[in-house]
Each structure stands twice: as structure tokens, then as C-alpha cells.
Design a protein around this motif. Sequence first.
Motif, PDB file in Angstrom:
ATOM      1  N   PRO A 133     -48.958 -37.193 -21.709  1.00  0.00           N
ATOM      2  CA  PRO A 133     -48.610 -36.102 -22.560  1.00  0.00           C
ATOM      3  C   PRO A 133     -47.781 -36.362 -23.923  1.00  0.00           C
ATOM      4  O   PRO A 133     -46.969 -37.062 -24.165  1.00  0.00           O
ATOM      5  N   CYS A 178     -48.092 -32.753 -18.461  1.00  0.00           N
ATOM      6  CA  CYS A 178     -49.465 -32.141 -18.744  1.00  0.00           C
ATOM      7  C   CYS A 178     -49.612 -30.915 -17.645  1.00  0.00           C
ATOM      8  O   CYS A 178     -50.172 -30.983 -16.799  1.00  0.00           O
ATOM      9  N   CYS A 217     -53.130 -32.969 -23.328  1.00  0.00           N
ATOM     10  CA  CYS A 217     -53.322 -34.352 -22.660  1.00  0.00           C
ATOM     11  C   CYS A 217     -54.950 -34.131 -23.067  1.00  0.00           C
ATOM     12  O   CYS A 217     -55.612 -33.302 -23.155  1.00  0.00           O
TER      13      CYS A 217
END
Length: 153
Positions: free
Chosen positions: A120, A36, A70
Motif C-alpha cells: 500500500p 490495503c 493498492c
Amino acid sequence: MTFRKLRRAGVLTACLTTLGAASLFAAAPAQAAVSCSGTVTYSKTVPSSNPVGELVIYYNTSNGGTNSACFYHRGASFGKSALTGVQIARCKQRSGEGRPCDFAALSSPDEGTYSSYAGPVGVTGTANYCVSAKGWIAWGGRVYTVDSLTRGC
């Protein structure tokens, strides 16, 4: 079945119906090691007042362009366990931001009971292609969903 299992099944059905149907026709996932981080290309919170979640899409130039997503807990949900999920796709489109995505590659969803974020998840080969992500959180008896539609094109 317990209430929790029934709720989880309902949330999954409600949130993944669109992505699940489309994934039957999508190409194999093009995933890479993602995080992320990178340049933020899209961000949206839900609901707009007193947010409980935020979908964020990131981009970096590795692997012919890599987008990751995310879904973060915000406000009252931060630090509290809740069913949370996120998924991202590379679209066939090269233009037309804000439209529905024709999936070329779809990441596996990351969905579970989290207290800070899901993800993620990522797709590669996104340079010059649109991407689309969806994030969700079950909070306060409701499911809040963000669908980015096509972005980054």
C-alpha cells in the motif's frame, strides 16, 4: 543493457511521466502507516475484458482522513511476477470528482516486480479533500495503467 532493463526503463518513463513532472511542484509527502483496507472509495480493472490489474483506493478516518491505494494482479497475471506500481496523492481540490488533480501531497511510488499487488501507499489529511491514484502493470508486452483522476470529494 538487457532487454529487461530496457523494458523496465521504458515502463517507468511511460507510467511516471505525468506524476513525475507534477511531483516537482508537490508538497512533501504526507504518508502514514497504511494498509490495503478500509472503505473502498474507488475500484477499476484494466483492461475491461479479461482484466490483468485492478486499482483500489481505500479511506479511513485516522490522521484527519487517510487514503491508501493498492494495485492488484487479476486474472492471468495473478501469481505471476510482473513490473507493477501504484502511487496516490492528496489534491488541493475539495470538489470536482473525475477531474485532474492539483497535487498537494504525493506518496512515494511503490514499484517493483510483484506477483500479487503493489502497495500500500497512502496520504493523510484527506478529509474534505479529493485524492487521485495511478496504478500500472506491464503484462503481455503492454503497460496497462489506471488513473483514477480526483475521487472521494
